[in-house]
Design an enzyme around this catalytic site. Structure first.
Site, mmCIF file in Angstrom:
data_model
loop_
_atom_site.group_PDB
_atom_site.id
_atom_site.type_symbol
_atom_site.label_atom_id
_atom_site.label_comp_id
_atom_site.label_asym_id
_atom_site.label_seq_id
_atom_site.Cartn_x
_atom_site.Cartn_y
_atom_site.Cartn_z
ATOM 1 N N GLU A 270 -0.637 3.107 9.648
ATOM 2 C CA GLU A 270 -2.054 3.213 9.272
ATOM 3 C C GLU A 270 -2.764 4.311 10.066
ATOM 4 O OE1 GLU A 270 -4.100 -0.204 8.007
ATOM 5 O OE2 GLU A 270 -2.266 -1.179 7.312
ATOM 6 N N GLN B 72 -0.017 -7.992 45.671
ATOM 7 C CA GLN B 72 -1.046 -7.099 45.102
ATOM 8 C C GLN B 72 -0.482 -6.186 44.020
ATOM 9 O OE1 GLN B 72 -3.479 -4.837 47.728
ATOM 10 N NE2 GLN B 72 -4.666 -6.611 48.368
ATOM 11 N N PHE C 281 0.874 -1.178 0.000
ATOM 12 C CA PHE C 281 0.000 0.000 0.000
ATOM 13 C C PHE C 281 0.908 1.224 0.000
ATOM 14 C CE2 PHE C 281 -2.884 2.951 2.291
ATOM 15 C CZ PHE C 281 -4.142 2.605 1.814
HETATM 16 N N1 CAA Z 1 -13.878 7.752 3.830
HETATM 17 C C1 CAA Z 1 -14.179 8.305 2.634
HETATM 18 N N2 CAA Z 1 -13.831 9.559 2.300
HETATM 19 C C2 CAA Z 1 -13.153 10.289 3.229
HETATM 20 C C3 CAA Z 1 -12.813 9.761 4.501
HETATM 21 C C4 CAA Z 1 -13.217 8.440 4.788
HETATM 22 N N3 CAA Z 1 -12.942 7.878 5.961
HETATM 23 N N4 CAA Z 1 -12.152 10.697 5.190
HETATM 24 C C5 CAA Z 1 -12.079 11.789 4.404
HETATM 25 N N5 CAA Z 1 -12.674 11.542 3.207
HETATM 26 C C6 CAA Z 1 -12.872 12.453 2.087
HETATM 27 C C7 CAA Z 1 -13.628 13.682 2.567
HETATM 28 O O1 CAA Z 1 -15.028 13.476 2.504
HETATM 29 C C8 CAA Z 1 -13.179 14.735 1.597
HETATM 30 O O2 CAA Z 1 -13.891 14.585 0.390
HETATM 31 P P1 CAA Z 1 -14.454 15.895 -0.389
HETATM 32 O O3 CAA Z 1 -13.238 16.699 -0.741
HETATM 33 O O4 CAA Z 1 -15.164 15.318 -1.560
HETATM 34 O O5 CAA Z 1 -15.337 16.588 0.602
HETATM 35 C C9 CAA Z 1 -11.724 14.361 1.313
HETATM 36 O O6 CAA Z 1 -11.613 12.961 1.645
HETATM 37 C C10 CAA Z 1 -10.735 15.140 2.123
HETATM 38 O O7 CAA Z 1 -11.017 14.929 3.488
HETATM 39 P P2 CAA Z 1 -10.306 15.764 4.634
HETATM 40 O O8 CAA Z 1 -10.528 17.236 4.374
HETATM 41 O O9 CAA Z 1 -10.746 15.230 5.943
HETATM 42 O O10 CAA Z 1 -8.750 15.443 4.365
HETATM 43 P P3 CAA Z 1 -7.431 15.908 5.133
HETATM 44 O O11 CAA Z 1 -6.400 16.261 4.135
HETATM 45 O O12 CAA Z 1 -7.770 16.915 6.186
HETATM 46 O O13 CAA Z 1 -6.902 14.540 5.787
HETATM 47 C C11 CAA Z 1 -6.718 12.775 7.402
HETATM 48 C C12 CAA Z 1 -7.636 13.720 6.590
HETATM 49 C C13 CAA Z 1 -7.697 11.978 8.251
HETATM 50 C C14 CAA Z 1 -5.753 13.516 8.289
HETATM 51 C C15 CAA Z 1 -5.957 11.858 6.426
HETATM 52 O O14 CAA Z 1 -4.953 12.566 5.717
HETATM 53 C C16 CAA Z 1 -5.305 10.683 7.112
HETATM 54 O O15 CAA Z 1 -5.966 9.667 7.411
HETATM 55 N N6 CAA Z 1 -3.989 10.756 7.378
HETATM 56 C C17 CAA Z 1 -3.237 9.609 7.869
HETATM 57 C C18 CAA Z 1 -2.721 8.791 6.718
HETATM 58 C C19 CAA Z 1 -2.425 7.394 7.124
HETATM 59 O O16 CAA Z 1 -3.139 6.760 7.892
HETATM 60 N N7 CAA Z 1 -1.362 6.849 6.561
HETATM 61 C C20 CAA Z 1 -1.020 5.508 6.769
HETATM 62 C C21 CAA Z 1 -0.115 5.071 5.688
HETATM 63 S S1 CAA Z 1 -0.440 3.476 5.102
HETATM 64 C C22 CAA Z 1 0.314 2.403 6.155
HETATM 65 O O17 CAA Z 1 0.739 2.732 7.220
HETATM 66 C C23 CAA Z 1 0.288 1.018 5.647
HETATM 67 C C24 CAA Z 1 1.432 0.188 6.053
HETATM 68 O O18 CAA Z 1 2.298 -0.093 5.251
HETATM 69 C C25 CAA Z 1 1.462 -0.426 7.419
#
Ligand code: CAA
Length: 381
Positions: free
Chosen positions: A363, A279, A123
């Site tokens: 994640e 304890q 991913f």
């Molecule tokens: N489901 C569907 N759509 C979603 C959503 C969700 N859960 N969350 C947000 N969206 C959509 C919103 O509706 C919005 O859509 P529109 O523009 O059409 O309205 C769009 O996405 C943007 O949303 P936000 O304004 O909330 O976006 P943001 O830039 O503020 O970011 C965040 C939100 C939650 C911080 C996000 O960037 C995030 O999750 N960051 C963390 C990333 C992450 O988890 N990375 C992990 C890497 S992968 C990994 O670790 C795998 C591995 O190898 C172990």
């Protein structure tokens, strides 16, 4: 509220438990030292159907839901966290392609991900300059004729050097911001895709973590998931499900550490009695068991909501936040109860503590989970 599991879910749980005890746990300590990638183990888990628990049967998966998947991940995490993270990411990628690729493209990739032919999936979202702020990515995809050319770098990619198929996110329209990000399926052996670096980590030594460089990697239009510009929300949806997997992994690691510690505390004597009778120790174990139970229930509740096709983003974020933070505390309590023995490699506790630490980061860090939860609170019920 019904907390019972179906026969099929219990069967998946038993299969994963048996595989974890027979195939993973006996080699986990050696793998932690050697850093050897679990090629053979992944092949055997694929044979048992554990690389596609929630993938539809029509695409070679087990056709079970998120609850069965979460139960399996808990067992694999208990056996060897390094193998569990590769399995978790691969399942997430298989599900992502199964649900969002064109049917013929899904048939091209998913059965081979599930049966182990492609080893596993990866991913590729994060970059050297964009982790938590995923939308700030700089990898670009430019269309030339019927082909897209991907250029950039990806960071912290679990199994990035081993995966036969990767989902790679790239900017296709800078001005459109979130709506200008697209997800592509990229073969692991694609021309122009190279491994720039493998990370030397605190824990999870049997899992590889790669920095990847894409230098004009060519991908066909048909390999786009869900459509041009749909990639960001696709990543968010996939991560909502992925967070249930990581929450489960953390629960599994903590459960293994706690079981070992209960055994130890029953045998180890100080001041004329087993330390579990003191304890100070009993209280730590009671807290740990309570946190473990709460994390397990929260994780399965998030999985149940996903299974029932109800909104589960908030529940998954809460489960991951609680489970990973408390799994860390549980492993720390376990180490403390072992005293000096907990700090050395003779016992599996120091490895559990090092391995579980990553679950608070990947994640989505705990801070990002809080952000997701808080934004959902502001939106109201
Ligand atoms: N489901 C569907 N759509 C979603 C959503 C969700 N859960 N969350 C947000 N969206 C959509 C919103 O509706 C919005 O859509 P529109 O523009 O059409 O309205 C769009 O996405 C943007 O949303 P936000 O304004 O909330 O976006 P943001 O830039 O503020 O970011 C965040 C939100 C939650 C911080 C996000 O960037 C995030 O999750 N960051 C963390 C990333 C992450 O988890 N990375 C992990 C890497 S992968 C990994 O670790 C795998 C591995 O190898 C172990």
């Amino acid at each position: 509220m019904d907390f019972s599991l179906t026969e099929e879910q219990l069967l998946v749980q038993r299969t994963a438990r048996d595989a974890a005890e027979r195939l993973l746990a006996p080699k986990a300590a050696a793998r932690d030292v050697s850093g050897e990638f679990p090629l053979q183990e992944l092949a055997e888990l694929a044979e048992l159907g554990l690389l596609g628990v929630a993938v539809p049967e029509a695409l070679g998966g087990a056709g079970m839901g998120p609850i069965a998947y979460s139960l399996a991940m808990m067992e694999l995490g208990r056996g060897d966290a390094s193998v569990a993270v590769a399995v978790s990411v691969s399942n997430m990628v298989a599900e992502l392609i199964a649900t969002n690729a064109r049917p013929e493209v899904a048939r091209q990739w998913v059965p081979r991900l599930v049966n182990g032919e492609l080893v596993c999936g990866a991913f590729a979202l994060s970059e050297p300059e964009s982790g938590s702020d995923a939308a700030a990515m700089r990898t670009t995809a430019e269309k030339r004729g019927g082909t897209w050319r991907l250029t950039g770098a990806k960071q912290w990619i679990t199994s990035g050097d081993r995966a036969g198929a990767l989902v790679v996110w790239a900017v296709t329209d800078v001005a459109a911001k979130h709506n200008g990000i697209t997800a592509f399926i990229v073969p692991g052996d694609a021309k122009g895709l190279t491994v720039a670096r493998l990370e030397d980590k605190l824990g999870l030594h049997g899992s590889s973590t790669a920095q990847l460089v894409l230098d004009g990697v060519e991908v066909g239009e048909d390999q786009i998931l869900a459509g041009v510009g749909r990639g960001f929300s696709l990543a968010m949806q996939a991560l909502d499900g992925g967070r249930i997997g990581i929450s489960s992994q953390a629960i599994g690691i903590a459960r293994g550490a706690l079981e070992q510690t209960i055994r130890y505390a029953g045998e180890r004597q100080t001041f004329g009695q087993p330390i579990i009778k003191h304890q100070a120790i009993a209280m730590m174990l009671a807290d740990a068991a309570t946190w473990l139970d709460a994390g397990t229930l929260m994780t399965l509740r998030a999985a149940a909501a996903k299974e029932a096709k109800q909104p589960f983003s908030q529940l998954a974020a809460m489960a991951k936040l609680f489970s990973t933070e408390h799994a860390w505390k549980i492993c720390d309590h376990c180490l403390q109860i072992h005293g000096g023995y907990g700090y050395v490699r003779d016992f599996p506790i120091e490895r559990a503590l090092r391995d579980v630490r990553a679950t608070r980061i990947y994640e989505g860090t705990s801070e990002i989970q809080r952000l997701v939860i808080a934004r959902n609170l502001l939106r109201g019920p």
